[in-house]
Design a protein around this motif. Structure first.
Motif: not given
Length: 387
Positions: A169-186
């Motif tokens: 019933x609950x979602x806790x964000x435990x960790x994350x990472x992001x793509x680094x770089x130029x432009x709209x990375x998706x």
């Protein structure tokens, strides 16, 4: 009665999201999510009765928006996640949520629903995966061997690892990472590896495939220009821990050994348009399914890079000397890769192909016009693999 003829089911809406019900290993069951702009969207629960070759369906309302991706819990038959479009302030966002289906629909039923029961039921919302800070959700992946409490979602250029708490019933964000770089990375897609204690995932963004360690959220390998155009999908070999398949808009399917990513181990060039999906068979890793915008589904036998590239070993005691020698020569020769069958029951782009979780010889494919086709691996090949 076992028959190689396909069974076709038509939804009245367009659709691109398909998944087997992962936790259901007895009944053959798939879930399909619709994409309708004008009407309430639906999840069709498709139960395939293989003795009578018929499909039974139940429909659940998914009123929050068009379904772009659907995945099911590996541990709880009643729980699933969807990524869907939501319009607010004239902006379209792709959100994700975890749902529970009604109790009586949780496990595969083989009773044909009578007409009175085909009135539509609604999904119960368990929780949203809050992506306000992270962007549009591309997909949700469940930890493959887990208890159904860990999921990863890809949102724009973010990898988000969630813990589902309090009976989801609950979602806790435990960790994350992001793509680094130029432009709209998706990110376009990702898969959670069943190997290495489920500590690795692979993601696709643009033409690049990356591996990540979920403990540190750090990148562990990167295949630049894995495809000449956008990478659409990935899948891990269930038996060989370093083997990964990818497919994309260059019409190719490629197989990688993630320990050495300079060159693919093999490349398949059988499709004439974008390849949307690639799936390894869970029990026999030589069997590869692909679906494409060329409206075709192709079943390939990639035996040379499977976990049994030389066929089954034969017990020596059973052979005479002459047979023995002949058998040894035969075993040493690697088996040949080939296309087993091309399926042309679709008239529109095939956006999804999936193996059944309950029957390793059965698979479903879904095209954008709402046509779901259930097919079997040709019997001759099945017996060839088994015997």
């Amino acid at each position: 009665m076992e028959d190689d003829a396909p069974v076709i089911y038509g939804l009245e809406f367009q659709a691109r999201a398909l998944t087997p019900q992962t936790a259901e290993t007895d009944a053959i069951r798939f879930l399909v999510g619709t994409q309708s702009l004008r009407y309430d969207n639906q999840i069709h629960i498709i139960d395939f009765d293989d003795e009578n070759n018929i499909i039974n369906k139940n429909v659940l309302l998914h009123q929050v928006g068009e379904i772009w991706h659907i995945s099911t819990s590996p541990a709880d038959k009643g729980v699933l996640a969807t990524c869907y479009n939501k319009t607010s302030d004239s902006k379209v966002m792709t959100c994700a949520a975890v749902w529970r289906m009604p109790k009586e629909l949780e496990s595969g039923s083989h009773e044909s629903p009578d007409d009175s029961s085909s009135n539509t039921q609604t999904l119960e919302l368990l929780c949203h995966l809050d992506n306000t800070a992270h962007g549009n959700m591309a997909c949700v992946m469940w930890e493959p061997m887990g208890d159904g409490k860990k999921i990863i979602s890809l949102a724009d250029n973010n990898i988000l690892l969630w813990d589902l708490q309090e009976s989801s019933a609950k979602a806790a964000l435990s960790s994350s990472a992001a793509l680094e770089g130029k432009g709209q990375l998706k990110f376009t897609s990702g898969r959670w590896s069943p190997h290495h204690n489920c500590t690795q995932i692979a993601t696709a963004n643009d033409t690049t495939v990356r591996g990540w360690d979920t403990r540190s959220m750090r990148q562990i390998y990167c295949i630049e220009n894995a495809h000449g155009q956008l990478v659409r999908d990935l899948d891990f070999n269930p038996n060989k821990q370093y083997y990964l398949a990818s497919c994309g808009d260059d019409c190719k399917v490629k197989f990688w050994d993630t320990r050495n990513v300079t060159e693919p181990v093999k490349t398949l060039e059988e499709h004439s348009h974008w390849v949307w999906n690639v799936r390894y068979n869970h029990s026999h890793d030589q069997l590869i399914l692909t679906g494409s915008s060329d409206s075709r589904v192709i079943l390939s036998n990639m035996v040379s890079i499977s976990s049994e590239p030389f066929g089954h070993m034969v017990d020596d005691d059973d052979l005479s000397d002459q047979e023995d020698q002949h058998q040894e020569e035969k075993i040493k020769e690697p088996l040949q890769d080939s296309v087993i069958a091309t399926y042309e029951e679709h008239e529109d782009s095939v956006y999804a192909v999936e193996w059944s979780s309950a029957d390793p010889w059965l698979f479903a494919s879904l095209s954008y016009d709402g046509r779901l086709v259930i097919n079997r691996v040709p019997r001759a090949l099945k017996y060839h693999i088994l015997l």
